[in-house]
Design an enzyme around this catalytic site. Structure first.
Site, PDB file in Angstrom:
ATOM      1  N   CYS A 160       0.937  -1.195   0.101  1.00  0.00           N
ATOM      2  CA  CYS A 160       0.156   0.157   0.070  1.00  0.00           C
ATOM      3  C   CYS A 160       0.730   1.159  -0.030  1.00  0.00           C
ATOM      4  CB  CYS A 160      -0.815   0.133   1.161  1.00  0.00           C
ATOM      5  SG  CYS A 160      -0.098  -0.198   2.802  1.00  0.00           S
ATOM      6  N   CYS A 161       0.134   2.483  -0.316  1.00  0.00           N
ATOM      7  CA  CYS A 161       1.073   3.565  -0.561  1.00  0.00           C
ATOM      8  C   CYS A 161       0.762   4.548   0.823  1.00  0.00           C
ATOM      9  CB  CYS A 161       0.690   4.443  -1.512  1.00  0.00           C
ATOM     10  SG  CYS A 161       1.765   5.708  -2.167  1.00  0.00           S
ATOM     11  N   VAL A 162       1.664   4.878   1.403  1.00  0.00           N
ATOM     12  CA  VAL A 162       1.359   5.756   2.716  1.00  0.00           C
ATOM     13  C   VAL A 162       2.738   6.708   2.729  1.00  0.00           C
ATOM     14  CG1 VAL A 162       0.582   3.802   4.105  1.00  0.00           C
ATOM     15  CG2 VAL A 162       3.014   4.018   4.232  1.00  0.00           C
TER      16      VAL A 162
END
Length: 278
Positions: A235-237
């Site tokens: 995921c992108c954070v």
């Protein structure tokens, strides 16, 4: 046997909530805990109050599940407030010497400043769990924050999120492919210290800061893992100017065939001080 823990007195919940925790095979898996109060207030408290309340809610659910904060193996923290140093100060005050493996990332949208979930060992008084906490694996950059690099329990290894640091936070490869390889090298070093290796990894969670780099990440990742591919979530954070962070759950290389929780009078732990890293 799987036991599901429902809503507890004193802990607020959303309508039709999922289980607050699930207990199975000597482990407790909690749902994410936020700073909800049993009696709603006109406004939430400050960030420090939110952190303490989220951790108090987590503690209450662990106690209901037959565990406690000192038996936590792995913590994942999602913040919308970037005050990591403030979070670390409260966190180490709550956990003391029993520091779990930990990953902390920033998310952009949430109704709360913090959400925390964890995996913990069941605290059986007649057969207390053997928990080994790894502070600094050989050759790794020093740990600056309040976390263990890995925690070993029940024949399993739970790692903290690993980043591309070589000798320090400032010493990282320039190119993204190099950062991925260094991060996986760091992960492997910790697994070896814990009695495992990449071939025994069951689940990987990857946090990227740029979704455009996923294809390059996949290329290097496939080269490193080869045919022994774990289950994976990516995921992108936001990660405080770090390109990526990788955590995993692995089996000890000799397998979890031994008794799940060998007799042990005390937890094995290491004292660390709060710092500026996740």
């Amino acid at each position: 046997m799987i036991r599901r823990i429902g809503t507890m007195d004193g802990v607020s919940a959303l309508p039709s909530p999922p289980p607050r925790a699930v207990v199975a095979n000597g482990l407790v898996f909690t749902s994410g805990q936020v700073p909800l109060r049993s009696v709603p207030e006109v406004e939430n408290g400050n960030f420090a109050d939110d952190v303490r309340l989220a951790l108090a809610n987590l503690s209450a659910i662990l106690e209901e599940s037959g565990s406690s904060l000192k038996h936590v193996l792995k913590i994942t923290t999602f913040l919308t407030d970037p005050r990591l140093a403030d979070y670390n100060e409260i966190y180490v005050d709550v956990f003391g010497d029993n520091l779990p493996a930990r990953t902390t990332v920033m998310v952009s949208e949430s109704d709360y400043s913090i959400e925390i979930h964890c995996i913990a060992a069941v605290a059986d008084g007649h057969k207390p769990p053997l928990i080994r906490r790894i502070t600094n694996a050989l050759g790794m950059a020093p740990v600056l924050g309040p976390y263990s690099q890995a925690v070993v329990a029940n024949g399993m290894v739970f790692t903290s999120g690993q980043i591309p640091a070589r000798t320090s936070m400032q010493d990282q490869p320039e190119d993204f492919a190099g950062k991925v390889r260094q991060t996986l090298t760091n992960l492997e070093a910790i697994l070896l210290e814990a009695g495992s290796d990449l071939a025994h990894v069951a689940k990987v969670t990857t946090y990227l800061t740029d979704p455009e780099q996923l294809a390059e990440y996949n290329r290097v990742y496939a080269e490193v893992f080869g045919s022994t591919l774990p289950a994976r979530t990516s995921c992108c954070v936001g990660i405080w100017d770090i390109a990526l962070e990788i955590e995993c759950i692995a089996f000890v290389a000799d397998g979890p065939s031994q008794a799940p929780f060998p007799q042990e009078p005390e937890l094995v732990s290491a004292t660390q001080k709060a710092g500026e890293t996740c």
